[in-house]
Design a protein around this motif. Sequence first.
Motif, PDB file in Angstrom:
ATOM      1  N   ASP A   1      13.323 -26.161  -5.919  1.00 23.31           N
ATOM      2  CA  ASP A   1      12.414 -25.068  -5.609  1.00 23.31           C
ATOM      3  C   ASP A   1      11.480 -25.496  -4.473  1.00 23.31           C
ATOM      4  N   GLU A   2      10.620 -24.592  -4.032  1.00 27.24           N
ATOM      5  CA  GLU A   2       9.795 -24.854  -2.854  1.00 27.24           C
ATOM      6  C   GLU A   2       8.891 -26.075  -3.035  1.00 27.24           C
ATOM      7  N   ASP A   3       8.268 -26.203  -4.181  1.00 26.86           N
ATOM      8  CA  ASP A   3       7.371 -27.343  -4.398  1.00 26.86           C
ATOM      9  C   ASP A   3       8.131 -28.663  -4.359  1.00 26.86           C
ATOM     10  N   ALA A   4       9.268 -28.724  -5.037  1.00 25.27           N
ATOM     11  CA  ALA A   4      10.059 -29.956  -5.065  1.00 25.27           C
ATOM     12  C   ALA A   4      10.655 -30.256  -3.692  1.00 25.27           C
ATOM     13  N   LEU A   5      11.047 -29.213  -2.968  1.00 24.97           N
ATOM     14  CA  LEU A   5      11.596 -29.398  -1.626  1.00 24.97           C
ATOM     15  C   LEU A   5      10.527 -29.976  -0.695  1.00 24.97           C
ATOM     16  N   THR A   6       9.321 -29.425  -0.775  1.00 26.64           N
ATOM     17  CA  THR A   6       8.223 -29.925   0.056  1.00 26.64           C
ATOM     18  C   THR A   6       7.903 -31.378  -0.275  1.00 26.64           C
ATOM     19  N   GLU A   7       7.907 -31.698  -1.562  1.00 32.55           N
ATOM     20  CA  GLU A   7       7.645 -33.069  -1.995  1.00 32.55           C
ATOM     21  C   GLU A   7       8.728 -34.027  -1.495  1.00 32.55           C
ATOM     22  N   THR A   8       9.979 -33.603  -1.584  1.00 34.54           N
ATOM     23  CA  THR A   8      11.088 -34.437  -1.115  1.00 34.54           C
ATOM     24  C   THR A   8      11.022 -34.658   0.387  1.00 34.54           C
ATOM     25  N   ALA A   9      10.706 -33.609   1.126  1.00 36.60           N
ATOM     26  CA  ALA A   9      10.593 -33.730   2.573  1.00 36.60           C
ATOM     27  C   ALA A   9       9.504 -34.734   2.954  1.00 36.60           C
ATOM     28  N   ALA A  10       8.362 -34.661   2.268  1.00 37.79           N
ATOM     29  CA  ALA A  10       7.275 -35.588   2.550  1.00 37.79           C
ATOM     30  C   ALA A  10       7.650 -37.020   2.180  1.00 37.79           C
ATOM     31  N   LEU A  11       8.343 -37.177   1.050  1.00 37.61           N
ATOM     32  CA  LEU A  11       8.736 -38.506   0.573  1.00 37.61           C
ATOM     33  C   LEU A  11       9.670 -39.195   1.553  1.00 37.61           C
ATOM     34  N   HIS A  12      10.618 -38.433   2.114  1.00 35.99           N
ATOM     35  CA  HIS A  12      11.632 -39.018   2.987  1.00 35.99           C
ATOM     36  C   HIS A  12      11.315 -38.853   4.475  1.00 35.99           C
ATOM     37  N   GLY A  13      10.193 -38.213   4.782  1.00 38.04           N
ATOM     38  CA  GLY A  13       9.827 -38.062   6.179  1.00 38.04           C
ATOM     39  C   GLY A  13      10.638 -37.034   6.938  1.00 38.04           C
ATOM     40  N   PHE A  14      11.160 -36.027   6.231  1.00 39.93           N
ATOM     41  CA  PHE A  14      11.937 -34.973   6.882  1.00 39.93           C
ATOM     42  C   PHE A  14      11.018 -33.834   7.325  1.00 39.93           C
ATOM     43  N   PRO A  15      11.124 -33.390   8.574  1.00 37.80           N
ATOM     44  CA  PRO A  15      10.403 -32.176   8.948  1.00 37.80           C
ATOM     45  C   PRO A  15      11.109 -30.955   8.353  1.00 37.80           C
TER      46      PRO A  15
END
Length: 262
Positions: free
Chosen positions: A175-189
């Motif tokens: 979901d959006e929250d988990a996706l945002t968290e994953t992006a931040a964790l791995h440094g993905f824009p």
Amino acid sequence: MEEEHFDVRAADLGALNSMTKYPSIPTYHTLDPKNGSLTEGETVPFSGPVLGTEKVDGTNARIISLPDGNFLLGSREELLYAKGDLIGNPAQGVVAALREVAEGLAPVDGDVVRVHFLEVYGGKVTAASKQYTGTKAVGFRLFDVAVIADYRAVLGREAAAISAWRDGGGQPYLDEDALTETAALHGFPLTPRLFRVDGADLPRELDKTRAFLAEHLPETRSALDDEAGGQPEGIVLRGPDRAVIAKARFADYDRTLRRRSR
């Protein structure tokens, strides 16, 4: 009986490729396949919050992280590279753009297949690349992540059944929250987040939807340099849980409205 450990060398790569492809996203207004025009009033139904994100005009790419610690890189349709390969398929610049990124990713946690879906754009990827770069720079944006826990059952199906599972919404997305968290964790824009509105407030008329796109995305927010042309492709509409998703492209509305005005 203990279940065998996953081994990519023994896996059915055709089935794995099919299981991890990104399904087609419907257009917000129904698209007539006969003439390519949008149909007035016939829209994908949204209720509750709707998130709008920029649709970047590039090439769909995948980083497929496997339970045995290996990874694969793929385009929308085919696998292009496996961890440790000396040579990768150079198609559309996917491997060149994502190999180092994939090598730096943490392995999957548990017996799952994880797929990062990204848009690789700029360079010479598409005819629209000049809208994002004037120096042939290449970039990527993350737009979805799927974590498939029942991958063994899916891989054991016939080819047609895997396709039906995928196109029928079988892939479990963050979901959006988990996706945002994953992006931040791995440094993905991430693809740029543009707005949140209530589904009831989305326009249903073609001309009002075209105006809505222009209001919320007058120029791309994914430019890679100051020499970018700046013309955006469109907006993706999605619920926070990603249960409903649709795309709205400027070109589709412009083409339809031109025909209607003749």
